[in-house]
Design a protein around this motif. Structure first.
Motif, PDB file in Angstrom:
ATOM      1  N   MET A   1       8.301  -0.220  -9.299  1.00 32.66           N
ATOM      2  CA  MET A   1       7.044   0.521  -9.251  1.00 32.66           C
ATOM      3  C   MET A   1       7.210   1.857  -9.967  1.00 32.66           C
ATOM      4  SD  MET A   1       3.919   0.551  -8.327  1.00 32.66           S
ATOM      5  CE  MET A   1       4.018  -0.961  -7.352  1.00 32.66           C
ATOM      6  N   GLN A   2       6.332   2.129 -10.915  1.00 26.19           N
ATOM      7  CA  GLN A   2       6.431   3.357 -11.703  1.00 26.19           C
ATOM      8  C   GLN A   2       5.876   4.544 -10.922  1.00 26.19           C
ATOM      9  OE1 GLN A   2       4.144   3.283 -15.275  1.00 26.19           O
ATOM     10  NE2 GLN A   2       4.908   5.228 -16.036  1.00 26.19           N
ATOM     11  N   PHE A   3       6.614   5.626 -10.881  1.00 27.57           N
ATOM     12  CA  PHE A   3       6.145   6.855 -10.259  1.00 27.57           C
ATOM     13  C   PHE A   3       5.632   7.803 -11.332  1.00 27.57           C
ATOM     14  CE2 PHE A   3       8.025   5.308  -6.547  1.00 27.57           C
ATOM     15  CZ  PHE A   3       7.632   6.099  -5.477  1.00 27.57           C
ATOM     16  N   LEU A   4       4.500   8.426 -11.039  1.00 25.84           N
ATOM     17  CA  LEU A   4       3.932   9.402 -11.952  1.00 25.84           C
ATOM     18  C   LEU A   4       4.418  10.783 -11.522  1.00 25.84           C
ATOM     19  CD1 LEU A   4       1.957   9.794 -14.333  1.00 25.84           C
ATOM     20  CD2 LEU A   4       0.138  10.121 -12.651  1.00 25.84           C
TER      21      LEU A   4
ATOM     22  N   THR B   1       3.359   0.327  12.049  1.00 22.68           N
ATOM     23  CA  THR B   1       4.441   1.187  11.549  1.00 22.68           C
ATOM     24  C   THR B   1       5.394   0.398  10.654  1.00 22.68           C
ATOM     25  OG1 THR B   1       4.328   2.637  13.488  1.00 22.68           O
ATOM     26  CG2 THR B   1       6.382   2.649  12.229  1.00 22.68           C
ATOM     27  N   GLN B   2       5.778  -0.789  11.115  1.00 25.25           N
ATOM     28  CA  GLN B   2       6.689  -1.612  10.304  1.00 25.25           C
ATOM     29  C   GLN B   2       6.044  -2.047   8.987  1.00 25.25           C
ATOM     30  OE1 GLN B   2       9.312  -4.635  11.932  1.00 25.25           O
ATOM     31  NE2 GLN B   2       8.666  -4.101  14.011  1.00 25.25           N
TER      32      GLN B   2
ATOM     33  N   GLU C   1       5.889   1.030   1.854  1.00 28.26           N
ATOM     34  CA  GLU C   1       6.525   2.217   1.280  1.00 28.26           C
ATOM     35  C   GLU C   1       7.825   1.838   0.569  1.00 28.26           C
ATOM     36  OE1 GLU C   1       7.074   4.880   4.556  1.00 28.26           O
ATOM     37  OE2 GLU C   1       4.949   4.775   5.084  1.00 28.26           O
ATOM     38  N   ASP C   2       8.640   1.016   1.227  1.00 26.18           N
ATOM     39  CA  ASP C   2       9.911   0.602   0.622  1.00 26.18           C
ATOM     40  C   ASP C   2       9.679  -0.232  -0.635  1.00 26.18           C
ATOM     41  OD1 ASP C   2      11.148   1.918   2.677  1.00 26.18           O
ATOM     42  OD2 ASP C   2      11.849   0.120   3.728  1.00 26.18           O
ATOM     43  N   TYR C   3       8.662  -1.083  -0.598  1.00 25.87           N
ATOM     44  CA  TYR C   3       8.327  -1.906  -1.758  1.00 25.87           C
ATOM     45  C   TYR C   3       7.925  -1.023  -2.944  1.00 25.87           C
ATOM     46  CZ  TYR C   3       5.496  -4.976  -4.726  1.00 25.87           C
ATOM     47  OH  TYR C   3       4.957  -5.653  -5.801  1.00 25.87           O
ATOM     48  N   LEU C   4       7.069  -0.030  -2.672  1.00 28.21           N
ATOM     49  CA  LEU C   4       6.620   0.860  -3.739  1.00 28.21           C
ATOM     50  C   LEU C   4       7.760   1.716  -4.272  1.00 28.21           C
ATOM     51  CD1 LEU C   4       3.194   2.009  -2.221  1.00 28.21           C
ATOM     52  CD2 LEU C   4       3.547   0.386  -4.090  1.00 28.21           C
ATOM     53  N   SER C   5       8.775   1.942  -3.418  1.00 25.02           N
ATOM     54  CA  SER C   5       9.938   2.739  -3.826  1.00 25.02           C
ATOM     55  C   SER C   5      11.078   1.875  -4.347  1.00 25.02           C
ATOM     56  CB  SER C   5      10.438   3.565  -2.633  1.00 25.02           C
ATOM     57  OG  SER C   5       9.428   4.399  -2.136  1.00 25.02           O
ATOM     58  N   ASN C   6      10.830   0.568  -4.464  1.00 24.12           N
ATOM     59  CA  ASN C   6      11.846  -0.373  -4.951  1.00 24.12           C
ATOM     60  C   ASN C   6      13.091  -0.391  -4.072  1.00 24.12           C
ATOM     61  OD1 ASN C   6      10.373  -1.209  -7.321  1.00 24.12           O
ATOM     62  ND2 ASN C   6      10.899   0.765  -8.235  1.00 24.12           N
ATOM     63  N   SER C   7      12.892  -0.278  -2.746  1.00 27.95           N
ATOM     64  CA  SER C   7      14.048  -0.275  -1.840  1.00 27.95           C
ATOM     65  C   SER C   7      13.822  -1.175  -0.619  1.00 27.95           C
ATOM     66  CB  SER C   7      14.318   1.166  -1.370  1.00 27.95           C
ATOM     67  OG  SER C   7      13.194   1.702  -0.695  1.00 27.95           O
ATOM     68  N   LEU C   8      13.027  -2.217  -0.793  1.00 30.51           N
ATOM     69  CA  LEU C   8      12.660  -3.069   0.335  1.00 30.51           C
ATOM     70  C   LEU C   8      13.777  -4.039   0.697  1.00 30.51           C
ATOM     71  CD1 LEU C   8      10.588  -4.092   2.387  1.00 30.51           C
ATOM     72  CD2 LEU C   8       9.641  -5.563   0.590  1.00 30.51           C
TER      73      LEU C   8
ATOM     74  N   GLY D   1      -3.601  16.419   7.578  1.00 32.34           N
ATOM     75  CA  GLY D   1      -3.433  14.974   7.731  1.00 32.34           C
ATOM     76  C   GLY D   1      -2.345  14.448   6.818  1.00 32.34           C
ATOM     77  N   THR D   2      -2.077  13.150   6.957  1.00 30.08           N
ATOM     78  CA  THR D   2      -1.061  12.481   6.142  1.00 30.08           C
ATOM     79  C   THR D   2      -1.681  11.277   5.453  1.00 30.08           C
ATOM     80  OG1 THR D   2       0.694  13.143   7.685  1.00 30.08           O
ATOM     81  CG2 THR D   2       1.199  11.361   6.140  1.00 30.08           C
ATOM     82  N   SER D   3      -1.692  11.304   4.148  1.00 26.63           N
ATOM     83  CA  SER D   3      -2.227  10.197   3.358  1.00 26.63           C
ATOM     84  C   SER D   3      -1.147   9.139   3.153  1.00 26.63           C
ATOM     85  CB  SER D   3      -2.710  10.715   2.004  1.00 26.63           C
ATOM     86  OG  SER D   3      -3.065   9.645   1.150  1.00 26.63           O
ATOM     87  N   ASP D   4      -1.491   7.858   3.381  1.00 26.26           N
ATOM     88  CA  ASP D   4      -0.533   6.775   3.161  1.00 26.26           C
ATOM     89  C   ASP D   4      -0.010   6.788   1.731  1.00 26.26           C
ATOM     90  OD1 ASP D   4      -0.830   5.878   5.743  1.00 26.26           O
ATOM     91  OD2 ASP D   4      -2.063   4.141   5.234  1.00 26.26           O
TER      92      ASP D   4
END
Length: 225
Positions: free
Chosen positions: A1-4, A77-78, A84-91, A133-136
């Motif tokens: 996943m590319q991060f901007l 939560t899980q 999050e892990d998938y988007l960070s390439n660490s799933l 607040g916290t945005s996903d």
């Protein structure tokens, strides 16, 4: 996943508030010692009476409501962590239970529409609205910069049920613009249900700015010292 990697990310991190440990909802403290309630706390406090009454009736008629609520929170939560892990390439799939894995796999076709991630689980606040607040997720969805939220539900949802989420994510867009100067026009809610349905709700922020601000104003009018 590319991060901007942009100044937006750096600006948000520099202003990131701290989540406080309180029993009366979610509250955040800024680096300038201001303490603000979360938008979810405000929306819960100002919810229409029929919604509050419906929740109260459900608790009265469901002896296992505490267990069901806790289980739903754990599954959510899980599922969030997997995304999050998938988007960070660490799933690593073996870290999670079966139902969250099912929700993740169910939402995966929608996750393919996400590119150029700005930030994940970003804490923000607005001095103008006195809310936090916290945005996903803040990223491009189908090529447009968006506030993206994901939900796990027991049953499929209808548009009417999502209204509070539209207000919440629109508030995140307002916080983002206040910090960065960049307007976000689109909010996206991705929903997986235990009935094996997946739903994509895409809205324009402008339609929800006024009612969101009205709810914030109502909260502070009702909580004047």
């Amino acid at each position: 996943m590319q991060f901007l990697v942009t100044n937006f990310t750096q600006m948000l991190k520099a202003r990131e508030p701290e989540l406080l440990d309180r029993e009366d909802g979610h509250w955040y403290e800024t680096k300038f010692d201001k303490v603000y309630p979360s938008i979810s706390t405000i929306l819960s406090a100002t919810a229409p009476e029929h919604k509050k009454n419906g929740l109260a009736r459900w608790k009265e008629n469901e002896p296992a409501h505490e267990y069901i609520t806790k289980q739903a929170q754990d599954i959510g939560t899980q599922s969030h962590k997997m995304i999050e892990d998938y988007l960070s390439n660490s799933l690593a799939m073996d870290e999670f239970d079966l139902l969250p894995i099912a929700h993740f796999n169910n939402l995966k076709p929608f996750l393919e529409n996400i590119t150029n991630v700005t930030c994940i689980e970003q804490r923000m606040y607005s001095d103008k609205l006195k809310v936090a607040g916290t945005s996903d997720l803040i990223a491009e969805y189908n090529g447009e910069l968006s506030i993206i939220d994901y939900k796990t539900k027991r049953k499929p949802q209808v548009d009417e049920y999502m209204y509070e989420y539209y207000l919440q994510t629109t508030c995140y867009a307002h916080m983002f613009e206040e910090v960065t100067g960049q307007k976000i026009n689109q909010v996206v809610i991705l929903v997986s249900s235990e009935k094996n349905t997946r739903q994509e709700f895409i809205k324009t922020c402008d339609a929800y700015v006024e009612p969101m601000m009205e709810r914030v104003e109502k909260y502070y009018l009702n909580n004047l010292e």
